[in-house]
Design a protein around this motif. Structure first.
Motif, PDB file in Angstrom:
ATOM      1  N   GLY A  81       0.948  -1.157   0.096  1.00 38.82           N
ATOM      2  CA  GLY A  81      -0.013   0.024   0.020  1.00 38.82           C
ATOM      3  C   GLY A  81       0.987   1.182   0.067  1.00 38.82           C
ATOM      4  O   GLY A  81       0.546   2.394  -0.938  1.00 38.82           O
ATOM      5  N   PHE A  82       2.033   1.319   0.658  1.00 34.39           N
ATOM      6  CA  PHE A  82       2.825   2.253   0.782  1.00 34.39           C
ATOM      7  C   PHE A  82       3.589   2.728  -0.457  1.00 34.39           C
ATOM      8  O   PHE A  82       3.894   3.792  -0.965  1.00 34.39           O
ATOM      9  N   ALA A  83       3.856   1.364  -1.263  1.00 30.69           N
ATOM     10  CA  ALA A  83       4.482   1.601  -2.588  1.00 30.69           C
ATOM     11  C   ALA A  83       3.595   2.366  -3.403  1.00 30.69           C
ATOM     12  O   ALA A  83       4.181   3.114  -4.370  1.00 30.69           O
ATOM     13  N   LEU A  84       2.385   2.168  -3.271  1.00 28.47           N
ATOM     14  CA  LEU A  84       1.402   3.424  -4.299  1.00 28.47           C
ATOM     15  C   LEU A  84       1.641   4.737  -4.001  1.00 28.47           C
ATOM     16  O   LEU A  84       1.489   5.353  -4.821  1.00 28.47           O
ATOM     17  N   LEU A  85       1.741   4.878  -2.759  1.00 24.96           N
ATOM     18  CA  LEU A  85       1.943   6.437  -2.190  1.00 24.96           C
ATOM     19  C   LEU A  85       3.262   6.883  -2.870  1.00 24.96           C
ATOM     20  O   LEU A  85       3.436   7.958  -3.344  1.00 24.96           O
ATOM     21  N   ILE A  86       4.058   6.175  -3.031  1.00 27.83           N
ATOM     22  CA  ILE A  86       5.404   6.506  -3.484  1.00 27.83           C
ATOM     23  C   ILE A  86       5.273   6.520  -4.867  1.00 27.83           C
ATOM     24  O   ILE A  86       5.783   7.605  -5.352  1.00 27.83           O
ATOM     25  N   LEU A  87       4.482   5.825  -5.672  1.00 23.67           N
ATOM     26  CA  LEU A  87       4.284   6.295  -7.145  1.00 23.67           C
ATOM     27  C   LEU A  87       3.600   7.221  -7.119  1.00 23.67           C
ATOM     28  O   LEU A  87       4.117   8.345  -8.200  1.00 23.67           O
ATOM     29  N   GLN A  88       2.482   7.818  -6.372  1.00 23.75           N
ATOM     30  CA  GLN A  88       1.941   9.048  -6.438  1.00 23.75           C
ATOM     31  C   GLN A  88       2.709  10.145  -6.176  1.00 23.75           C
ATOM     32  O   GLN A  88       2.617  11.235  -6.552  1.00 23.75           O
TER      33      GLN A  88
ATOM     34  N   PRO B  86      -5.869  -1.730  -9.675  1.00 27.78           N
ATOM     35  CA  PRO B  86      -5.468  -3.069  -9.698  1.00 27.78           C
ATOM     36  C   PRO B  86      -4.629  -3.346  -8.395  1.00 27.78           C
ATOM     37  O   PRO B  86      -4.829  -4.360  -7.534  1.00 27.78           O
ATOM     38  N   ALA B  87      -3.596  -2.509  -8.346  1.00 23.77           N
ATOM     39  CA  ALA B  87      -2.657  -2.796  -6.958  1.00 23.77           C
ATOM     40  C   ALA B  87      -3.354  -2.695  -5.858  1.00 23.77           C
ATOM     41  O   ALA B  87      -3.230  -3.255  -4.776  1.00 23.77           O
ATOM     42  N   THR B  88      -4.626  -1.666  -5.685  1.00 19.31           N
ATOM     43  CA  THR B  88      -5.235  -1.473  -4.312  1.00 19.31           C
ATOM     44  C   THR B  88      -5.888  -2.841  -4.159  1.00 19.31           C
ATOM     45  O   THR B  88      -6.187  -3.353  -3.206  1.00 19.31           O
ATOM     46  N   LEU B  89      -6.594  -3.452  -5.116  1.00 21.20           N
ATOM     47  CA  LEU B  89      -7.326  -4.693  -4.952  1.00 21.20           C
ATOM     48  C   LEU B  89      -6.422  -5.738  -4.651  1.00 21.20           C
ATOM     49  O   LEU B  89      -7.066  -6.614  -3.699  1.00 21.20           O
ATOM     50  N   ALA B  90      -5.171  -5.718  -5.166  1.00 26.91           N
ATOM     51  CA  ALA B  90      -4.089  -6.561  -4.625  1.00 26.91           C
ATOM     52  C   ALA B  90      -3.969  -6.760  -3.337  1.00 26.91           C
ATOM     53  O   ALA B  90      -3.790  -7.773  -2.629  1.00 26.91           O
TER      54      ALA B  90
END
Length: 218
Positions: free
Chosen positions: A151-158, A202-206
């Protein structure tokens, strides 16, 4: 609608180049930052006071300083001391530092969630503290911490969107350039948002799936 679609087709190659840079920065930041987080999580509980305090200071600086400030400090501030970083290097360094600081707390919580009885059993078997961490605590702790880490990885992408402030030609920078040329900000930003959503949804669903299956320690 047809005109908007045609504009998107025309703009997409330029946005794609920026998108790849955003993904590269995010990936490098995570590859460097998560191991740092593990080191700082373990070091923050070390018996040696100097090591413990060094890790705590690095973590608190990374958590206390906004990513934007870290970016500005590394890119604009360091040259005054004789060290110059490229926009890519400064972006990776800043985001990796922030990643290490935040993930250290996530990993520390995962390590502490491992049952105390397993630590005691390892001592009974004669394992050293280092072997206990390596064989028992770290593998299980990382398993527990995996969903929030993803979940934190998505924040880094953003967060890579902030790198346009130090002239990194990432996705937002490319979108801003196109918007400045065409003045069609709503259209170009809508396409940009969809490109982020292409990975984030998709990453959030994963992550939700992993939280249900790996988030609890049995």
């Amino acid at each position: 609608m047809t005109g908007t679609f045609n504009d998107w087709v025309e703009w997409f190659p330029r946005l794609w180049d920026g998108y790849l840079i955003s993904l590269q920065v995010a990936a490098l930041s995570l590859i460097i930052g998560i191991p740092l987080g593990l080191i700082w999580a373990i070091g923050g509980q070390a018996k040696v006071r100097s090591i413990r305090w060094l890790c705590v200071i690095l973590v608190e600086l990374g958590r206390g300083g906004p990513v934007l400030i870290l970016l500005q400090f590394l890119y604009f501030g360091l040259p005054t001391s004789g060290l110059t970083l490229s926009s890519l290097s400064a972006s990776v360094a800043a985001l990796a530092w922030s990643t290490g600081a935040y993930t250290s707390e996530i990993i520390r919580a995962g390590l502490n969630a491992v049952a105390v009885g397993q630590r005691e059993a390892s001592q009974t078997l004669g394992l050293s503290r280092a072997d206990t961490l390596r064989i028992i605590v770290i593998p299980q702790g990382l398993r527990i911490a995996l969903p929030p880490l993803l979940g934190f990885a998505l924040l880094i992408l953003q967060a890579t969107s902030l790198c346009f402030t130090i002239a990194l030609p990432e996705l937002i920078s490319a979108a801003n350039d196109i918007g400045s040329e065409t003045f069609q900000y709503m259209s170009i930003l809508s396409l940009t948002g969809l490109m982020y959503a292409l990975i984030c949804i998709p990453a959030t669903l994963a992550v939700n799936y992993l939280e249900r299956h790996l988030g609890k320690y049995d």
